[in-house]
Write an enzyme that holds these catalytic residues in place. Structure first.
Site, PDB file in Angstrom:
ATOM      1  N   ASP A 269     -17.063  -8.903  16.580  1.00  0.00           N
ATOM      2  CA  ASP A 269     -17.211  -7.461  16.385  1.00  0.00           C
ATOM      3  C   ASP A 269     -15.903  -6.920  15.834  1.00  0.00           C
ATOM      4  O   ASP A 269     -14.826  -7.239  16.329  1.00  0.00           O
ATOM      5  CB  ASP A 269     -17.560  -6.767  17.697  1.00  0.00           C
ATOM      6  CG  ASP A 269     -18.057  -5.335  17.466  1.00  0.00           C
ATOM      7  OD1 ASP A 269     -19.230  -5.066  17.752  1.00  0.00           O
ATOM      8  OD2 ASP A 269     -17.268  -4.500  16.963  1.00  0.00           O
TER       9      ASP A 269
ATOM     10  N   ALA B 269     -17.141  -9.353  10.134  1.00  0.00           N
ATOM     11  CA  ALA B 269     -18.007 -10.536  10.193  1.00  0.00           C
ATOM     12  C   ALA B 269     -18.013 -11.296   8.865  1.00  0.00           C
ATOM     13  O   ALA B 269     -18.048 -12.526   8.829  1.00  0.00           O
ATOM     14  CB  ALA B 269     -19.421 -10.120  10.572  1.00  0.00           C
TER      15      ALA B 269
ATOM     16  N   ASP C 139     -26.397  -7.844  14.359  1.00  0.00           N
ATOM     17  CA  ASP C 139     -26.675  -6.499  14.890  1.00  0.00           C
ATOM     18  C   ASP C 139     -25.612  -5.522  14.418  1.00  0.00           C
ATOM     19  O   ASP C 139     -24.725  -5.139  15.170  1.00  0.00           O
ATOM     20  CB  ASP C 139     -26.699  -6.601  16.434  1.00  0.00           C
ATOM     21  CG  ASP C 139     -27.187  -5.314  17.086  1.00  0.00           C
ATOM     22  OD1 ASP C 139     -27.727  -4.464  16.366  1.00  0.00           O
ATOM     23  OD2 ASP C 139     -27.014  -5.166  18.306  1.00  0.00           O
TER      24      ASP C 139
END
Lengths: 566, 578
Positions: free
Chosen positions: B376, B409, B435
């Site tokens: 994240d 990411a 996500d």
């Protein structure tokens, strides 16, 4: 000094609105080509100094390790000529496509992108396929400039794209459309490399006009359009509209469009964090240990035995004589004229502009207002060309980064610009960078870690009015005995594609003559050539055959890369 | 037309006469007006000298040199504040509505157009130009000064926001457009026309330069948007105050008094608001949310806001709802379990985004999970999740099986891929849960590109399964199918599915694998299915069925260099908002 650099009105304006400059100049280095050896070129020792120097014989000698020389070496290898040497003055290869590297990222020191070549440019596409930058006929997504490509800082805000659309009047837009149509009509006639462009008198006549005159004659008065046009000339040629040949101006727009509808935007663009340094690295990897850096070639002339090159090593003492069947001079014309006075190279109409390139190492991203950060960030109201962000293409959008800032010295007299550049010290240049970029990013100073500046005294050949010399320029690349010229300045346009074209062309000339020699000359020569060929084949199977393994890694890189999931 | 003028003249003189020597203090407007109509006195009271409202008269009083200088200073302030209001509107619009170019172009365009309206309207001001000018100043002070706070508060009423935004812009633009024409008319008796135009426009443009430069360099960085707005409101009020002195010969005493009182009131109002700006800012931010804000932080990457209303906790990133504890179980069960159910192995899982730890909670229901890498971008999200959502995510972020990485990411995948062939020790993942926030900008859009999915492929086992949150197939239908088609183009077999999450609406996911695979028909045994509150064996197959209003559409795919998805999403979000 700031005044000296940016021109009085600009400096006055900057200083007026921005108050006191920061108390301490930012940390950083002042970089540039290594001048010590360069000066040896200007005042070489007399030829007699080489009387006792050892002599080496090589089939092909390439002088210069910039894009043209590297392309020539690459092409020789790809055609099967493995026996050549490449001599470079500097400790590093790449010329103005050189790049740097920090712990965070690589970044360019010069040329930083390559428009996707049209299908007609088979050779360049071949190189890109080899690099993994193309997959079959598709450019690799990871190398096509990531959206958003560019933004322009105009009246206090960033706007997407290069043309400042906000507040454009109907007249502005009408002129833009008319300009687009004018260029679109020329897309067929202007091709990269420029040697493939139309050379009929009607087109050559453009060369007698300046870009400013061409715009005037077309009734293009819109300030925004003139700005865009001026930006294009400064960006690609380091010239003002008044100095730029209208032929080169139309070429800029028309040649980079693959189709008429791309007249304004140009075709898509390939980029790497280190800019065209990535291409340099690939070419250098292919050529391998045939490269010798720190070698000043101070004299080149034809003898009955072959082309004789007098070399001086970086220590300034060690002398050497190289005799080659063919020499490819992949150096700027003013250098070639000095090395090989017997060629009688004309220097009329050859002008080379000076540039300053800065790399700003930032701890974080200073905020700006309006459109989000892009790859290319241009300031409407600035003599500089803005900055490109090295981490953009990889997708690192937050935190530390490196910005590469470009400033062309567009003086009417190129020499005057060069003097201004070299009168500037690191602090002057770094202050100029920060003063320029503080306008869109008022909080810039908090984020700057260091500012390195590169002074390019001879950065780019300039296509000034009349540079084509009624088309004579297209003949400048013709071989002279066993000496072949290869450099982008033969085209008068400092583009990678032009350097590559001339490098490949010179290599092909050498190759064709050498193969011709094999077939035409008597048996002895054929035997010799046969031996050479066997030697080459043996080399390919030996462990030392690095070009073959290089190919293998490149090839595997191309097929197993992330672009192609199994 | 001629009649009009005559009426106006009569009215004006009447007004002056009625207002001035008779009453010492301003009377309520309605009273004065009715009196004027009842008892129009036609005779201009020339004896009043400086009090006369007709500078056109043969012996019209001239302004002093000092007054003229003061007026030029006024022009400067007006021009500066005019530009600042324009920039403020654009900034607020792009701040609350997103980075969009459209916001800038349309707000600035509308503003300029409104200035045109103002200039046009100025011709209908026939008499009492000086008084009207000061009234315009007062109105600009009020509306312009309060514009930024007003817009921030107004944003909470999303449907009406566009009306409010453009309404405010039109009002301010019109008022600013009136200023210069009126001032020029005041000054026209004082200077030759060419001199007048040259001087006024010069000062006007200098003011515009000042405004744009100061706005960018001084005001927004030091004061922020709200305070800048209030400050310029106060400057406008000050102009009105100065104007009563500079234009005194052209005003009645009543005018002077009235304007001064109103200007003083405005200064107090704006100054008071200015002093309270801190409370106002957080109050305005609060008004964007339904429930009380319990936590707010500006991280290096985004604004995090956590609200709590009774038992309900919600997380917002840059104003966009990420989850609401009322129904997040639906979202996360649907995100995690289909991919896990379809996966041949479940030992190594990659979670991209999902720093709230809620997807982790669902993953750890599967006993086979040995290792989870969670990537994240923002450390603030995981920190807040540990502090405020520990109950909700069942302390999943503390689980020793979790390897936490704070990186983009895409960059992380790219670097892993570059390093992997050399080190050879990077094991592939069996399952990936992707996500990310919805693709409302290019920086997020890159995480939905073909290039991204191809990079992801390099981290996966050949038979791995991937679940990707893919926005709403109902509200952002094109965006949803664009993501699906992009994943397919990147070389995956895809099984689109959706779930109902009331706080989001109808929500979409893409289940994918590098190999052809079947959509899961049941939740296999290791998963204690009884623990789940939303998914069941019976529901699972129905998620893969799309009603016609959410069915596939012809779409472009999303590439790094041409992010069709960001454009689709932008258009659909706007459509949805209306």
């Amino acid at each position: 000094m700031l005044r000296l650099l940016l021109g009085a009105p600009f400096a006055a304006k900057l200083l007026a609105c921005e108050g006191a400059p920061p108390p301490q100049p930012p940390e950083g280095a002042l970089l540039g080509p290594d001048h010590r050896l360069g000066h040896r070129l200007r005042e070489p020792p007399p030829r007699e100094a080489w009387r006792d120097a050892p002599t080496r014989r090589v089939p092909v000698a390439i002088v210069g390790g910039g894009p043209a020389g590297l392309s020539a070496g690459w092409r020789l290898l790809r055609r099967g000529e493995r026996d050549f040497r490449l001599f470079e003055l500097e400790p590093a290869l790449g010329g103005t496509s050189r790049s740097g590297e920090s712990a965070l990222t690589r970044y360019p020191w010069g040329a930083h992108y390559l428009p996707v070549p049209p299908t007609s440019n088979v050779d360049l596409r071949g190189l890109l396929v080899e690099m993994g930058a193309f997959h079959r006929s598709e450019p690799a997504e990871r190398l096509l400039v990531r959206e958003p490509e560019s933004r322009v800082f105009y009246r206090g805000f960033w706007y997407p794209g290069l043309y400042p659309w906000a507040g454009a009047s109907e007249e502005d837009l009408a002129q833009l459309a008319r300009f687009e149509a004018r260029v679109a009509a020329q897309v067929e006639a202007f091709q990269i490399p420029s040697a493939r462009s139309a050379r009929d008198p009607a087109h050559l006549a453009l060369d007698r006009l300046s870009a400013a005159q061409w715009l005037d004659e077309g009734g293009f008065t819109s300030p925004r359009l003139r700005w865009l046009a001026r930006y294009a000339c400064r960006d690609d040629y380091g010239l003002e509209l008044e100095e730029t040949s209208a032929w080169a101006f139309v070429f800029y727009w028309a040649a980079r469009a693959a189709r008429p509808e791309q007249a304004l935007e140009g075709s898509e663009v390939l980029t790497w964090p280190e800019g065209n340094g990535a291409i340099v690295e690939h070419l250098a990897g292919v050529i391998g240990d045939r490269v010798e850096t720190g070698r000043a070639v101070v004299h080149v002339h034809e003898t009955p035995e072959g082309v004789q090159l007098l070399l001086l090593r970086a220590d300034g003492e060690t002398r050497e004589r190289v005799v080659a069947d063919h020499a490819i001079l992949a150096v700027p014309r003013f250098v070639a004229a000095r090395l090989a006075p017997e060629l009688g190279l004309e220097l009329d109409g050859y002008e080379v502009g000076a540039w300053a390139v800065a790399n700003l190492h930032l701890r974080g991203r200073p905020p700006g207002r309006g459109a989000p950060p892009a790859w290319d960030n241009v300031l409407y109201d600035s003599p500089a060309l803005g900055y490109v962000t090295a981490t953009h293409q990889r997708g690192r959008d937050f935190g530390p980064t490196v910005w590469t800032w470009y400033l062309p010295f567009t003086d009417a007299d190129a020499e005057a610009g060069r003097r201004r550049l070299f009168e500037a010290e690191h602090a002057d240049l770094a202050d100029a960078v920060l003063a320029d970029l503080r306008r869109p990013h008022p909080e810039l100073d908090e984020h700057v870690e260091r500012v390195d500046v590169w002074r390019w005294g001879h950065a780019m050949v300039q296509p000034r009015v009349g540079f084509l010399r009624d088309g004579a320029r297209f003949e400048d690349g013709r071989p002279r005995g066993h000496v072949h010229l290869a450099h982008s300045d033969l085209s008068g346009l400092a583009l990678f594609e032009e350097a590559f074209f001339h490098g490949v062309r010179a290599a092909d000339e050498v190759w064709d003559i050498r193969r011709g020699a094999v077939f035409q000359i008597g048996e002895g020569a054929a035997d010799e050539a046969g031996e050479e060929a066997t030697g080459g084949a043996a080399e390919a199977t030996e462990p030392a055959a690095e070009p073959a393994t290089e190919d293998a890694t490149e090839a595997s890189g191309a097929t197993t890369g992330a672009e192609e999931p199994a | 037309m001629a009649g009009d003028t005559a009426d106006d003249t009569a009215d004006e003189t009447a007004h002056d006469a009625a207002d001035e020597p008779v009453q010492g203090s301003p009377s309520p407007g309605a009273d004065a007006a009715s009196r004027e109509r009842e008892a129009p006195r036609a005779a201009p009271s020339s004896s009043e000298g400086p009090g006369s409202g007709s500078p056109e008269g043969p012996d019209a009083p001239r302004l002093t040199r000092a007054s003229r200088t003061l007026l030029f200073l006024t022009v400067l302030i007006i021009a500066t504040s005019g530009l600042v209001y324009e920039l403020l509107a654009g900034t607020v619009a792009s701040y609350v509505l997103g980075d969009s170019v459209t916001q800038f172009s349309t707000t600035i365009g509308t503003y300029l157009f409104a200035m045109g309206i103002g200039s046009f309207l100025s011709r209908f001001v026939k008499r009492g130009v000086a008084r009207r000018f000061l009234e315009v100043e007062l109105a600009a002070a009020l509306v312009g000064g309060l514009s930024a706070p007003l817009l921030f508060v107004g944003f909470a009423q999303a449907e009406a926001f566009a009306v409010l935004l453009y309404g405010t812009i039109v009002v301010i633009g019109t008022l600013v457009g009136l200023e210069i024409p009126l001032l020029m008319r005041i000054l026209k008796e004082e200077l030759a026309f060419e001199e007048l135009v040259a001087r006024v426009l010069t000062v006007d443009y200098i003011g515009a330069l000042l405004g744009s430069v100061l706005f960018a360099i001084v005001f927004v960085p030091t004061l922020g948007i709200t305070r800048t707005s209030l400050l310029f409101g106060m400057l406008n009020a000050l102009v009105a105050l100065l104007g009563t002195t500079a234009l005194a010969p052209l005003l009645t005493r009543g005018d002077v008094l009235r304007v001064r009182v109103l200007a003083a009131l405005l200064l107090v109002l704006l100054g008071g608001t200015f002093a309270q700006a801190d409370r106002l800012t957080s109050w305005t931010e609060q008004s964007l949310y339904d429930e009380p804000i319990v936590f707010a932080e500006q991280s290096a990457y985004q604004r995090l806001v956590v609200t709590r209303g009774g038992p309900v906790t919600s997380l917002f990133l840059d104003g966009n709802l990420q989850f609401s504890s009322v129904d997040e179980h639906r979202y996360h069960e649907a995100l995690v379990h289909p991919a896990m159910a379809a996966a041949p192995r479940r030992a190594r899982v990659l979670v991209l985004g999902g720093g709230d730890g809620l997807a982790l909670r669902e993953l750890f229901r599967w006993p086979e999970v040995e290792h989870v890498t969670l990537v994240d971008l923002d450390p603030a999200v995981t920190r807040v999740a540990r502090r405020l959502f520990a109950d909700l995510n069942a302390h999943s972020l503390e689980d020793p099986r979790v390897e936490l990485v704070h990186d983009d990411a895409m960059v992380w995948l790219d670097e892993r891929q570059r390093a992997a062939p050399a080190s050879g020790d990077a094991l592939p993942y069996d399952v990936a849960i992707v996500d990310f926030p919805d693709p409302n900008n290019f920086s997020l859009g890159k995480l939905y590109t073909r290039r991204f999915y191809r990079l992801l492929r390099t981290a996966l086992a050949d038979d791995a399964t991937v679940a990707i949150q893919s926005t709403s197939p109902l509200f952002a239908r094109r965006s949803y199918w664009c993501i699906t088609e992009t994943v397919r183009e990147a070389g995956y077999a895809v099984r689109p599915y959706h779930a109902t999450v009331p706080s989001f609406g109808e929500w979409g996911y893409v289940l994918a694998s590098p190999r052809p695979f079947d959509a899961p028909s049941a939740l296999p045994p290791p998963l204690p299915a009884a623990e789940l509150r939303y998914l069941s064996d019976a529901l699972l197959p129905t998620l893969f069925v799309f009603p016609p209003d959410m069915g596939p559409l012809e779409v472009e795919t999303n590439h790094l260099n041409d992010q069709a998805l960001v454009r689709y999403y932008d258009a659909e979000e706007r459509q949805w908002a209306n």
